[in-house]
Design a protein around this motif. Structure first.
Motif, PDB file in Angstrom:
ATOM      1  N   LYS A 162      43.541  31.797  32.879  1.00 13.73           N
ATOM      2  CA  LYS A 162      43.428  31.534  34.317  1.00 13.73           C
ATOM      3  C   LYS A 162      42.232  32.273  34.893  1.00 13.73           C
ATOM      4  O   LYS A 162      41.853  33.321  34.398  1.00 13.73           O
ATOM      5  N   LEU A 163      41.683  31.726  35.969  1.00 10.44           N
ATOM      6  CA  LEU A 163      40.708  32.456  36.781  1.00 10.44           C
ATOM      7  C   LEU A 163      41.482  33.161  37.877  1.00 10.44           C
ATOM      8  O   LEU A 163      42.442  32.615  38.420  1.00 10.44           O
ATOM      9  N   ASN A 164      41.066  34.373  38.221  1.00 12.71           N
ATOM     10  CA  ASN A 164      41.738  35.055  39.324  1.00 12.71           C
ATOM     11  C   ASN A 164      41.334  34.399  40.653  1.00 12.71           C
ATOM     12  O   ASN A 164      40.486  33.497  40.683  1.00 12.71           O
ATOM     13  N   ALA A 165      41.928  34.838  41.748  1.00  5.64           N
ATOM     14  CA  ALA A 165      41.709  34.211  43.057  1.00  5.64           C
ATOM     15  C   ALA A 165      40.249  34.267  43.501  1.00  5.64           C
ATOM     16  O   ALA A 165      39.757  33.340  44.145  1.00  5.64           O
ATOM     17  N   THR A 166      39.544  35.338  43.157  1.00  5.28           N
ATOM     18  CA  THR A 166      38.143  35.461  43.568  1.00  5.28           C
ATOM     19  C   THR A 166      37.182  34.825  42.554  1.00  5.28           C
ATOM     20  O   THR A 166      35.963  34.868  42.745  1.00  5.28           O
ATOM     21  N   ARG A 167      37.728  34.278  41.490  1.00  9.44           N
ATOM     22  CA  ARG A 167      36.975  33.565  40.459  1.00  9.44           C
ATOM     23  C   ARG A 167      35.906  34.422  39.780  1.00  9.44           C
ATOM     24  O   ARG A 167      34.850  33.927  39.408  1.00  9.44           O
ATOM     25  N   ASP A 168      36.204  35.694  39.615  1.00  8.13           N
ATOM     26  CA  ASP A 168      35.250  36.559  38.926  1.00  8.13           C
ATOM     27  C   ASP A 168      35.846  37.203  37.673  1.00  8.13           C
ATOM     28  O   ASP A 168      35.183  37.956  36.976  1.00  8.13           O
TER      29      ASP A 168
END
Length: 128
Positions: free
Chosen positions: A38-44
């Motif tokens: 998964k990507l985290n919420a901030t996509r970093d």
């Protein structure tokens, strides 16, 4: 060419919000552990959550387990390697016990220091 890459990137971001099925290479045991990427919420940050619980000890009469997690900062990613063009990916494939994966499904996210992650996808197409 560039539009093709952007289309794949957008598709990855959308799918990874729900979690992409994969298997993370456990180099010590030579296994490909079922996981979700998964990507985290901030996509970093790329997160890998193992779907199997890891035994961590006992409390009283019960066993204690936890879900193992790995992460990789996207800004540190140097490259994503596949067996066809990388010795690093071939080493990851060689670490697996026989029958754990086909070489065309293995990739390595190269993110130093010590954040490289070996992954087995369910198909060569999913690897792309």
């Amino acid at each position: 060419m560039a539009s093709h890459v952007w289309r794949h990137a957008r598709c990855f971001v959308c799918r990874s919000a729900l979690g992409l099925p994969c298997r993370v290479i456990d180099y010590q045991r030579g296994l490909a552990v079922p996981s979700r990427c998964k990507l985290n919420a901030t996509r970093d940050l790329l997160l890998f959550e193992h779907l199997q619980h890891v035994h961590v000890g006992h409390i009283g009469d019960g066993a204690v387990s936890e879900v193992a997690r790995q992460s990789c900062e996207l800004r540190r990613v140097r490259n994503v390697w596949v067996c066809a063009d990388s010795e690093l990916a071939n080493i990851a494939f060689g670490a697996l016990q026989r029958g754990q994966a086909n070489s065309d499904r293995v990739l390595v996210i190269d993110a130093p220091p010590a954040q490289s992650v070996g992954i087995v996808m369910h198909s060569a197409q999913a690897r792309e």
